[in-house]
Design a protein around this motif. Structure first.
Motif, PDB file in Angstrom:
ATOM      1  N   LYS A 189       0.836  -1.212   0.000  1.00  0.00           N
ATOM      2  CA  LYS A 189       0.000   0.000   0.000  1.00  0.00           C
ATOM      3  C   LYS A 189       0.864   1.252   0.000  1.00  0.00           C
ATOM      4  CE  LYS A 189      -4.046  -2.041   2.172  1.00  0.00           C
ATOM      5  NZ  LYS A 189      -4.959  -2.067   3.328  1.00  0.00           N
ATOM      6  N   ALA A 190       1.980   1.206   0.735  1.00  0.00           N
ATOM      7  CA  ALA A 190       2.892   2.353   0.767  1.00  0.00           C
ATOM      8  C   ALA A 190       3.513   2.593  -0.612  1.00  0.00           C
ATOM      9  CB  ALA A 190       3.984   2.128   1.812  1.00  0.00           C
ATOM     10  N   ASP A 191       3.892   1.520  -1.291  1.00  0.00           N
ATOM     11  CA  ASP A 191       4.443   1.651  -2.646  1.00  0.00           C
ATOM     12  C   ASP A 191       3.417   2.297  -3.582  1.00  0.00           C
ATOM     13  OD1 ASP A 191       6.794   0.440  -1.818  1.00  0.00           O
ATOM     14  OD2 ASP A 191       6.365  -1.486  -2.780  1.00  0.00           O
ATOM     15  N   GLN A 192       2.167   1.881  -3.452  1.00  0.00           N
ATOM     16  CA  GLN A 192       1.113   2.437  -4.301  1.00  0.00           C
ATOM     17  C   GLN A 192       0.893   3.916  -4.003  1.00  0.00           C
ATOM     18  OE1 GLN A 192      -2.486  -0.161  -4.759  1.00  0.00           O
ATOM     19  NE2 GLN A 192      -1.293  -1.488  -3.407  1.00  0.00           N
ATOM     20  N   THR A 193       0.932   4.275  -2.725  1.00  0.00           N
ATOM     21  CA  THR A 193       0.755   5.672  -2.341  1.00  0.00           C
ATOM     22  C   THR A 193       1.875   6.538  -2.895  1.00  0.00           C
ATOM     23  OG1 THR A 193      -0.417   5.021  -0.328  1.00  0.00           O
ATOM     24  CG2 THR A 193       0.528   7.238  -0.364  1.00  0.00           C
ATOM     25  N   GLU A 194       3.109   6.031  -2.813  1.00  0.00           N
ATOM     26  CA  GLU A 194       4.256   6.767  -3.344  1.00  0.00           C
ATOM     27  C   GLU A 194       4.131   6.944  -4.857  1.00  0.00           C
ATOM     28  OE1 GLU A 194       9.118   6.468  -3.507  1.00  0.00           O
ATOM     29  OE2 GLU A 194       8.017   5.236  -2.076  1.00  0.00           O
ATOM     30  N   ALA A 195       3.717   5.898  -5.546  1.00  0.00           N
ATOM     31  CA  ALA A 195       3.547   5.981  -6.997  1.00  0.00           C
ATOM     32  C   ALA A 195       2.454   6.984  -7.353  1.00  0.00           C
ATOM     33  CB  ALA A 195       3.223   4.607  -7.576  1.00  0.00           C
ATOM     34  N   SER A 196       1.376   6.993  -6.579  1.00  0.00           N
ATOM     35  CA  SER A 196       0.276   7.942  -6.830  1.00  0.00           C
ATOM     36  C   SER A 196       0.743   9.380  -6.645  1.00  0.00           C
ATOM     37  CB  SER A 196      -0.901   7.653  -5.902  1.00  0.00           C
ATOM     38  OG  SER A 196      -1.485   6.424  -6.217  1.00  0.00           O
ATOM     39  N   ALA A 197       1.554   9.613  -5.617  1.00  0.00           N
ATOM     40  CA  ALA A 197       2.071  10.962  -5.383  1.00  0.00           C
ATOM     41  C   ALA A 197       2.967  11.402  -6.540  1.00  0.00           C
ATOM     42  CB  ALA A 197       2.847  11.006  -4.070  1.00  0.00           C
ATOM     43  N   LYS A 198       3.783  10.488  -7.035  1.00  0.00           N
ATOM     44  CA  LYS A 198       4.648  10.817  -8.171  1.00  0.00           C
ATOM     45  C   LYS A 198       3.816  11.111  -9.419  1.00  0.00           C
ATOM     46  CE  LYS A 198       8.645   8.164  -6.603  1.00  0.00           C
ATOM     47  NZ  LYS A 198       9.484   6.975  -6.873  1.00  0.00           N
ATOM     48  N   LYS A 199       2.752  10.324  -9.617  1.00  0.00           N
ATOM     49  CA  LYS A 199       1.877  10.558 -10.771  1.00  0.00           C
ATOM     50  C   LYS A 199       1.210  11.923 -10.674  1.00  0.00           C
ATOM     51  CE  LYS A 199       0.758   5.706 -11.612  1.00  0.00           C
ATOM     52  NZ  LYS A 199      -0.297   4.684 -11.570  1.00  0.00           N
ATOM     53  N   ALA A 200       0.799  12.313  -9.473  1.00  0.00           N
ATOM     54  CA  ALA A 200       0.185  13.629  -9.286  1.00  0.00           C
ATOM     55  C   ALA A 200       1.188  14.735  -9.625  1.00  0.00           C
ATOM     56  CB  ALA A 200      -0.314  13.778  -7.851  1.00  0.00           C
ATOM     57  N   GLY A 201       2.433  14.549  -9.206  1.00  0.00           N
ATOM     58  CA  GLY A 201       3.477  15.513  -9.542  1.00  0.00           C
ATOM     59  C   GLY A 201       3.705  15.604 -11.039  1.00  0.00           C
ATOM     60  N   GLU A 202       3.668  14.460 -11.714  1.00  0.00           N
ATOM     61  CA  GLU A 202       3.797  14.444 -13.172  1.00  0.00           C
ATOM     62  C   GLU A 202       2.678  15.251 -13.816  1.00  0.00           C
ATOM     63  OE1 GLU A 202       3.693  10.494 -14.725  1.00  0.00           O
ATOM     64  OE2 GLU A 202       5.366   9.830 -13.505  1.00  0.00           O
ATOM     65  N   ASN A 203       1.465  15.051 -13.327  1.00  0.00           N
ATOM     66  CA  ASN A 203       0.311  15.754 -13.898  1.00  0.00           C
ATOM     67  C   ASN A 203       0.441  17.259 -13.734  1.00  0.00           C
ATOM     68  OD1 ASN A 203      -0.831  13.332 -14.674  1.00  0.00           O
ATOM     69  ND2 ASN A 203      -2.137  13.173 -12.872  1.00  0.00           N
ATOM     70  N   VAL A 204       0.927  17.698 -12.575  1.00  0.00           N
ATOM     71  CA  VAL A 204       1.120  19.132 -12.345  1.00  0.00           C
ATOM     72  C   VAL A 204       2.171  19.680 -13.310  1.00  0.00           C
ATOM     73  CG1 VAL A 204       1.984  20.835 -10.690  1.00  0.00           C
ATOM     74  CG2 VAL A 204       0.361  19.076  -9.947  1.00  0.00           C
ATOM     75  N   LYS A 205       3.291  18.966 -13.440  1.00  0.00           N
ATOM     76  CA  LYS A 205       4.345  19.420 -14.347  1.00  0.00           C
ATOM     77  C   LYS A 205       3.859  19.441 -15.794  1.00  0.00           C
ATOM     78  CE  LYS A 205       8.285  18.032 -11.544  1.00  0.00           C
ATOM     79  NZ  LYS A 205       9.443  17.143 -11.435  1.00  0.00           N
ATOM     80  N   ASP A 206       3.122  18.403 -16.189  1.00  0.00           N
ATOM     81  CA  ASP A 206       2.599  18.352 -17.559  1.00  0.00           C
ATOM     82  C   ASP A 206       1.626  19.501 -17.815  1.00  0.00           C
ATOM     83  OD1 ASP A 206       4.119  16.100 -18.108  1.00  0.00           O
ATOM     84  OD2 ASP A 206       2.435  14.694 -17.895  1.00  0.00           O
ATOM     85  N   SER A 207       0.771  19.785 -16.838  1.00  0.00           N
ATOM     86  CA  SER A 207      -0.190  20.879 -16.988  1.00  0.00           C
ATOM     87  C   SER A 207       0.520  22.219 -17.105  1.00  0.00           C
ATOM     88  CB  SER A 207      -1.159  20.902 -15.805  1.00  0.00           C
ATOM     89  OG  SER A 207      -1.963  19.762 -15.806  1.00  0.00           O
ATOM     90  N   ALA A 208       1.549  22.415 -16.281  1.00  0.00           N
ATOM     91  CA  ALA A 208       2.313  23.665 -16.336  1.00  0.00           C
ATOM     92  C   ALA A 208       3.006  23.814 -17.685  1.00  0.00           C
ATOM     93  CB  ALA A 208       3.324  23.711 -15.201  1.00  0.00           C
ATOM     94  N   LYS A 209       3.564  22.718 -18.193  1.00  0.00           N
ATOM     95  CA  LYS A 209       4.228  22.771 -19.495  1.00  0.00           C
ATOM     96  C   LYS A 209       3.214  23.096 -20.591  1.00  0.00           C
ATOM     97  CE  LYS A 209       7.044  20.063 -22.737  1.00  0.00           C
ATOM     98  NZ  LYS A 209       6.393  20.630 -23.882  1.00  0.00           N
ATOM     99  N   ASN A 210       2.048  22.453 -20.532  1.00  0.00           N
ATOM    100  CA  ASN A 210       1.021  22.714 -21.535  1.00  0.00           C
ATOM    101  C   ASN A 210       0.544  24.164 -21.483  1.00  0.00           C
ATOM    102  OD1 ASN A 210       1.140  20.073 -22.457  1.00  0.00           O
ATOM    103  ND2 ASN A 210      -0.588  19.401 -21.203  1.00  0.00           N
ATOM    104  N   LEU A 211       0.405  24.706 -20.282  1.00  0.00           N
ATOM    105  CA  LEU A 211       0.005  26.103 -20.139  1.00  0.00           C
ATOM    106  C   LEU A 211       1.066  27.019 -20.714  1.00  0.00           C
ATOM    107  CD1 LEU A 211      -1.946  28.228 -19.022  1.00  0.00           C
ATOM    108  CD2 LEU A 211      -0.730  28.058 -16.853  1.00  0.00           C
ATOM    109  N   LYS A 212       2.311  26.745 -20.383  1.00  0.00           N
ATOM    110  CA  LYS A 212       3.425  27.562 -20.891  1.00  0.00           C
ATOM    111  C   LYS A 212       3.464  27.484 -22.419  1.00  0.00           C
ATOM    112  CE  LYS A 212       8.390  27.838 -21.077  1.00  0.00           C
ATOM    113  NZ  LYS A 212       9.528  26.963 -21.218  1.00  0.00           N
ATOM    114  N   ASP A 213       3.329  26.275 -22.963  1.00  0.00           N
ATOM    115  CA  ASP A 213       3.352  26.119 -24.412  1.00  0.00           C
ATOM    116  C   ASP A 213       2.183  26.867 -25.074  1.00  0.00           C
ATOM    117  OD1 ASP A 213       5.590  24.527 -24.149  1.00  0.00           O
ATOM    118  OD2 ASP A 213       4.528  22.629 -24.470  1.00  0.00           O
TER     119      ASP A 213
END
Length: 64
Positions: A36-60
């Motif tokens: 469960k801890a591994d899954q939580t860590e992966a989910s947090a990383k995925k959320a960070g990816e989504n934020v970075k992707d959204s910021a890049k898309n906005l900038k673009d």
């Protein structure tokens, strides 16, 4: 976020799910919690990816 990071995070989530399932089947609460801890860590990383992707898309969008 690079495709390699996305694949790595997805793999970490799958490993976590497997650990949780094995822990449940073997009645091993420690392994289940680790999964469960591994899954939580992966989910947090995925959320960070989504934020970075959204910021890049906005900038673009603003620079196009």
């Amino acid at each position: 976020m690079g495709i390699g990071d996305k694949i790595s995070n997805a793999a970490e989530d799958l490993v976590g799910k497997a650990k949780e399932a094995v822990g449940d089947a073997k009645n091993d609460p420690g392994l289940e919690a680790e999964g469960k801890a591994d899954q939580t860590e992966a989910s947090a990383k995925k959320a960070g990816e989504n934020v970075k992707d959204s910021a890049k898309n906005l900038k673009d969008g603003l620079t196009s």
